[in-house]
Write an enzyme that holds these catalytic residues in place. Structure first.
Site, PDB file in Angstrom:
ATOM      1  N   ARG A  23       0.808  -0.883   0.157  1.00 22.94           N
ATOM      2  CA  ARG A  23       0.206  -0.060   0.239  1.00 22.94           C
ATOM      3  C   ARG A  23       1.199   1.089   0.136  1.00 22.94           C
ATOM      4  O   ARG A  23       0.599   2.038   0.237  1.00 22.94           O
ATOM      5  CB  ARG A  23      -0.979   0.284   1.437  1.00 22.94           C
ATOM      6  CG  ARG A  23      -1.539  -1.881   1.750  1.00 22.94           C
ATOM      7  CD  ARG A  23      -3.216  -1.176   0.589  1.00 22.94           C
ATOM      8  NE  ARG A  23      -3.989  -1.983   1.476  1.00 22.94           N
ATOM      9  CZ  ARG A  23      -4.825  -0.913   2.005  1.00 22.94           C
ATOM     10  NH1 ARG A  23      -5.242  -0.025   2.255  1.00 22.94           N
ATOM     11  NH2 ARG A  23      -6.151  -1.993   2.605  1.00 22.94           N
ATOM     12  N   ARG A  36      -6.942  12.644  -4.095  1.00 26.76           N
ATOM     13  CA  ARG A  36      -8.032  12.324  -3.381  1.00 26.76           C
ATOM     14  C   ARG A  36      -9.182  13.256  -3.332  1.00 26.76           C
ATOM     15  O   ARG A  36     -10.539  13.432  -3.373  1.00 26.76           O
ATOM     16  CB  ARG A  36      -7.984  11.486  -2.370  1.00 26.76           C
ATOM     17  CG  ARG A  36      -7.949   9.793  -2.487  1.00 26.76           C
ATOM     18  CD  ARG A  36      -8.821   9.075  -3.432  1.00 26.76           C
ATOM     19  NE  ARG A  36      -9.733   8.690  -2.096  1.00 26.76           N
ATOM     20  CZ  ARG A  36     -10.871   9.407  -2.163  1.00 26.76           C
ATOM     21  NH1 ARG A  36     -11.267  10.462  -2.601  1.00 26.76           N
ATOM     22  NH2 ARG A  36     -11.852   8.844  -0.912  1.00 26.76           N
ATOM     23  N   ASP A  72      -7.591  -1.455  -6.655  1.00 27.00           N
ATOM     24  CA  ASP A  72      -8.035  -2.143  -5.552  1.00 27.00           C
ATOM     25  C   ASP A  72      -8.321  -3.438  -5.937  1.00 27.00           C
ATOM     26  O   ASP A  72      -8.818  -3.939  -6.882  1.00 27.00           O
ATOM     27  CB  ASP A  72      -9.028  -1.315  -4.672  1.00 27.00           C
ATOM     28  CG  ASP A  72      -9.176  -2.078  -3.346  1.00 27.00           C
ATOM     29  OD1 ASP A  72      -8.741  -1.504  -2.483  1.00 27.00           O
ATOM     30  OD2 ASP A  72     -10.559  -3.200  -2.851  1.00 27.00           O
ATOM     31  N   TYR A 145     -15.195 -10.027   1.059  1.00 29.61           N
ATOM     32  CA  TYR A 145     -16.491  -8.686   0.965  1.00 29.61           C
ATOM     33  C   TYR A 145     -17.836  -9.299   0.168  1.00 29.61           C
ATOM     34  O   TYR A 145     -18.572  -8.017   0.744  1.00 29.61           O
ATOM     35  CB  TYR A 145     -15.061  -7.786   0.154  1.00 29.61           C
ATOM     36  CG  TYR A 145     -14.380  -6.717   0.775  1.00 29.61           C
ATOM     37  CD1 TYR A 145     -14.736  -5.889   1.934  1.00 29.61           C
ATOM     38  CD2 TYR A 145     -12.878  -8.126   0.826  1.00 29.61           C
ATOM     39  CE1 TYR A 145     -13.392  -5.632   2.730  1.00 29.61           C
ATOM     40  CE2 TYR A 145     -11.815  -6.782   1.485  1.00 29.61           C
ATOM     41  CZ  TYR A 145     -11.369  -6.015   2.414  1.00 29.61           C
ATOM     42  OH  TYR A 145     -11.185  -5.699   3.629  1.00 29.61           O
TER      43      TYR A 145
HETATM   44  O1  1CP Z   1       0.002   0.773  -3.268  1.00 23.47           O
HETATM   45  C1  1CP Z   1      -0.696   0.204  -3.119  1.00 23.47           C
HETATM   46  O2  1CP Z   1      -0.474  -0.906  -2.531  1.00 23.47           O
HETATM   47  C2  1CP Z   1      -2.026   0.689  -3.536  1.00 23.47           C
HETATM   48  C3  1CP Z   1      -3.390  -0.333  -4.159  1.00 23.47           C
HETATM   49  C4  1CP Z   1      -3.865  -0.957  -3.029  1.00 23.47           C
HETATM   50  C5  1CP Z   1      -3.722  -2.614  -2.874  1.00 23.47           C
HETATM   51  C6  1CP Z   1      -2.605  -3.413  -3.518  1.00 23.47           C
HETATM   52  C7  1CP Z   1      -4.885  -0.233  -2.678  1.00 23.47           C
HETATM   53  C8  1CP Z   1      -5.494   0.906  -2.556  1.00 23.47           C
HETATM   54  N1  1CP Z   1      -5.802  -1.389  -1.630  1.00 23.47           N
HETATM   55  C9  1CP Z   1      -4.777  -2.416  -1.912  1.00 23.47           C
HETATM   56  C10 1CP Z   1      -5.393  -4.103  -1.566  1.00 23.47           C
HETATM   57  C11 1CP Z   1      -6.274  -3.741  -0.733  1.00 23.47           C
HETATM   58  N2  1CP Z   1      -7.826  -3.315  -0.712  1.00 23.47           N
HETATM   59  C12 1CP Z   1      -6.104  -4.843   0.140  1.00 23.47           C
HETATM   60  C13 1CP Z   1      -5.171  -6.693   0.366  1.00 23.47           C
HETATM   61  C14 1CP Z   1      -3.892  -5.311   1.108  1.00 23.47           C
HETATM   62  C15 1CP Z   1      -4.176  -5.578   2.199  1.00 23.47           C
HETATM   63  O3  1CP Z   1      -4.504  -5.989   2.384  1.00 23.47           O
HETATM   64  O4  1CP Z   1      -3.476  -4.060   2.183  1.00 23.47           O
HETATM   65  C16 1CP Z   1      -7.318  -5.336   0.843  1.00 23.47           C
HETATM   66  C17 1CP Z   1      -8.284  -6.087   2.195  1.00 23.47           C
HETATM   67  C18 1CP Z   1      -8.819  -3.993   0.374  1.00 23.47           C
HETATM   68  C19 1CP Z   1      -9.612  -3.999   1.014  1.00 23.47           C
HETATM   69  C20 1CP Z   1      -9.291  -2.235   1.305  1.00 23.47           C
HETATM   70  N3  1CP Z   1     -10.025  -1.101   0.008  1.00 23.47           N
HETATM   71  C21 1CP Z   1      -9.499  -1.561   1.932  1.00 23.47           C
HETATM   72  C22 1CP Z   1      -9.132  -2.229   3.625  1.00 23.47           C
HETATM   73  C23 1CP Z   1     -10.165  -2.026   4.681  1.00 23.47           C
HETATM   74  C24 1CP Z   1     -11.382  -2.433   4.353  1.00 23.47           C
HETATM   75  O5  1CP Z   1     -12.234  -1.499   5.501  1.00 23.47           O
HETATM   76  O6  1CP Z   1     -11.376  -3.695   4.594  1.00 23.47           O
HETATM   77  C25 1CP Z   1     -10.186   0.081   1.711  1.00 23.47           C
HETATM   78  C26 1CP Z   1      -9.873   0.958   2.721  1.00 23.47           C
HETATM   79  C27 1CP Z   1      -9.466   0.025   1.324  1.00 23.47           C
HETATM   80  C28 1CP Z   1     -10.023   1.167   0.094  1.00 23.47           C
HETATM   81  C29 1CP Z   1      -8.614   1.791  -0.813  1.00 23.47           C
HETATM   82  N4  1CP Z   1      -7.764   0.792  -1.853  1.00 23.47           N
HETATM   83  C30 1CP Z   1      -6.829   1.344  -1.505  1.00 23.47           C
HETATM   84  C31 1CP Z   1      -6.214   2.846  -0.603  1.00 23.47           C
HETATM   85  C32 1CP Z   1      -5.828   3.807  -1.627  1.00 23.47           C
HETATM   86  C33 1CP Z   1      -7.517   2.780  -0.482  1.00 23.47           C
HETATM   87  C34 1CP Z   1      -8.064   3.971   0.638  1.00 23.47           C
HETATM   88  C35 1CP Z   1      -9.487   4.665  -0.158  1.00 23.47           C
HETATM   89  C36 1CP Z   1      -9.275   6.612  -0.202  1.00 23.47           C
HETATM   90  O7  1CP Z   1      -8.456   7.095  -0.893  1.00 23.47           O
HETATM   91  O8  1CP Z   1     -10.042   6.845   0.638  1.00 23.47           O
END
Ligand code: 1CP
Length: 338
Positions: A23, A36, A72, A145
């Site tokens: 991330r 964003r 994502d 999910y």
């Molecule tokens: O640089 C990078 O790695 C960013 C790309 C990336 C990746 C690989 C994002 C951006 N999400 C992910 C994978 C992801 N998404 C996973 C697997 C990795 C991990 O466990 O950390 C999971 C479980 C998710 C699900 C997800 N999407 C969450 C997790 C929390 C939850 O509520 O279940 C969240 C917060 C997101 C949204 C998201 N995805 C990525 C970002 C930067 C964000 C935040 C969104 C924003 O900008 O508001």
């Protein structure tokens, strides 16, 4: 071209430990938050110029050895007909609870799954001087999910679904395996040089349930991919004997578990990736250095990619991330070059 990351995945013990951060593009970076403020998260993922821009943001600040596509794990599901919101994590409008619901999931052809991602990858390959990692969510983590509907501590709705509706569950895992294999192949065709499968919620299952539902789907996904492959399962030490049977070059190790023990299970031929506790980035520099040093010492004689043991937290101080990257460079050169 800096190929340290790819060389590490071939099992070599190289002159400096490569590092990237799960991330690494995201909310802890002020320049990410600035983007964003103008667009919502899904628009960002679906707009190749912007997605490429935020992928590059951490590489401009820190000396990282790999880039990861900005997207994502849930975005390929849009093409399967799933209605999604992000708040900030994924929220599924109509969670899947029956075989009827699962039958409605569409599994499209590779180039129809997330065409915006392929455009993003092509832009990135023109800009990057480090390898580009493509990624997808593993079927269990996507199912978590899709069935639960949103993030949860223990995904108990999903777990009861697996027990009560095994036929629907098997159909769901089969469909997600086909979709994910096609999606990763499309990323590779577009230029991704390695892939990581995120199984962030693997740890919620017993070994028996993991072997029954999650493992065969993961094995199918990895079977025909011709670039180096990493499997990251979180909180999964109890599943390592099962995970060992997955044919990949690298295993991501989460922060709760021991790299030494992982090495004993997975053997010396595999590359291990990880596993600094993300919370350490919020401690002081002395603590950061101490723990980075520990990990590098532990892994000095075997193939290793430095990373956190889970995604970086939105409140990690940027200056501490920068310090960690410097420490890893400096200490690993000292250790490996004497
Ligand atoms: O640089 C990078 O790695 C960013 C790309 C990336 C990746 C690989 C994002 C951006 N999400 C992910 C994978 C992801 N998404 C996973 C697997 C990795 C991990 O466990 O950390 C999971 C479980 C998710 C699900 C997800 N999407 C969450 C997790 C929390 C939850 O509520 O279940 C969240 C917060 C997101 C949204 C998201 N995805 C990525 C970002 C930067 C964000 C935040 C969104 C924003 O900008 O508001």
């Amino acid at each position: 071209m800096n190929t340290l990351f790819l060389r590490a995945l071939s099992g070599e013990v190289i002159e400096r430990t490569p590092l990237w951060i799960m991330r690494q593009a995201g909310r802890y970076l002020p320049e990410y938050r600035a983007v964003r403020e103008k667009v919502d998260f899904l628009t960002l993922c679906q707009t190749p110029d912007l997605a490429a821009e935020v992928t590059l943001q951490p590489l401009r600040r820190f000396n990282l050895d790999a880039a990861i596509l900005f997207s994502d794990i849930m975005t390929p599901l849009l093409s399967a007909g799933v209605q999604l919101e992000f708040n900030p994590g994924p929220v599924v409008q109509a969670p899947l609870r029956s075989i009827n619901d699962v039958e409605k999931l569409r599994v499209l052809e590779p180039d129809e799954i997330a065409p915006f991602v392929n455009s993003t990858i092509k832009i990135l390959r023109r800009e990057l001087k480090v390898p580009l990692i493509g990624f997808a969510g593993a079927p269990l983590t996507l199912a978590a999910y899709l069935v639960q509907g949103k993030g949860s501590k223990d995904f108990s709705v999903l777990r009861s679904f697996l027990y009560q509706e095994p036929q629907a569950a098997h159909l769901l895992f089969d469909k997600l395996a086909v979709l994910t294999a096609r999606y990763l192949q499309a990323q590779i065709d577009a230029g991704a040089q390695a892939v990581q499968l995120f199984d962030s919620w693997a740890g919620i299952l017993s070994e028996e349930m993991y072997r029954k539902f999650a493992l065969p789907a993961v094995q199918k996904i990895f079977a025909n991919l011709a670039v180096p492959r990493i499997y990251f399962a979180q909180d999964a030490a109890h599943l390592w004997p099962a995970i060992k049977s997955i044919d990949v070059e690298g295993y991501g190790i989460d922060w709760r578990t021991s790299l030494n023990e992982a090495r004993n299970i997975f053997g010396n031929q595999k590359t291990l990736q990880g596993n600094l506790d993300p919370a350490i980035l919020k401690a002081n520099k002395h603590v950061i250095r101490h723990h980075a040093d520990n990990i590098l010492q532990t892994m000095q004689k075997t193939s290793h990619i430095f990373n956190l043991g889970h995604g970086i937290e939105p409140d990690a101080p940027v200056e501490h991330v920068s310090y960690l990257v410097e420490c890893v460079h400096e200490i690993s050169k000292q250790i490996r070059q004497g």
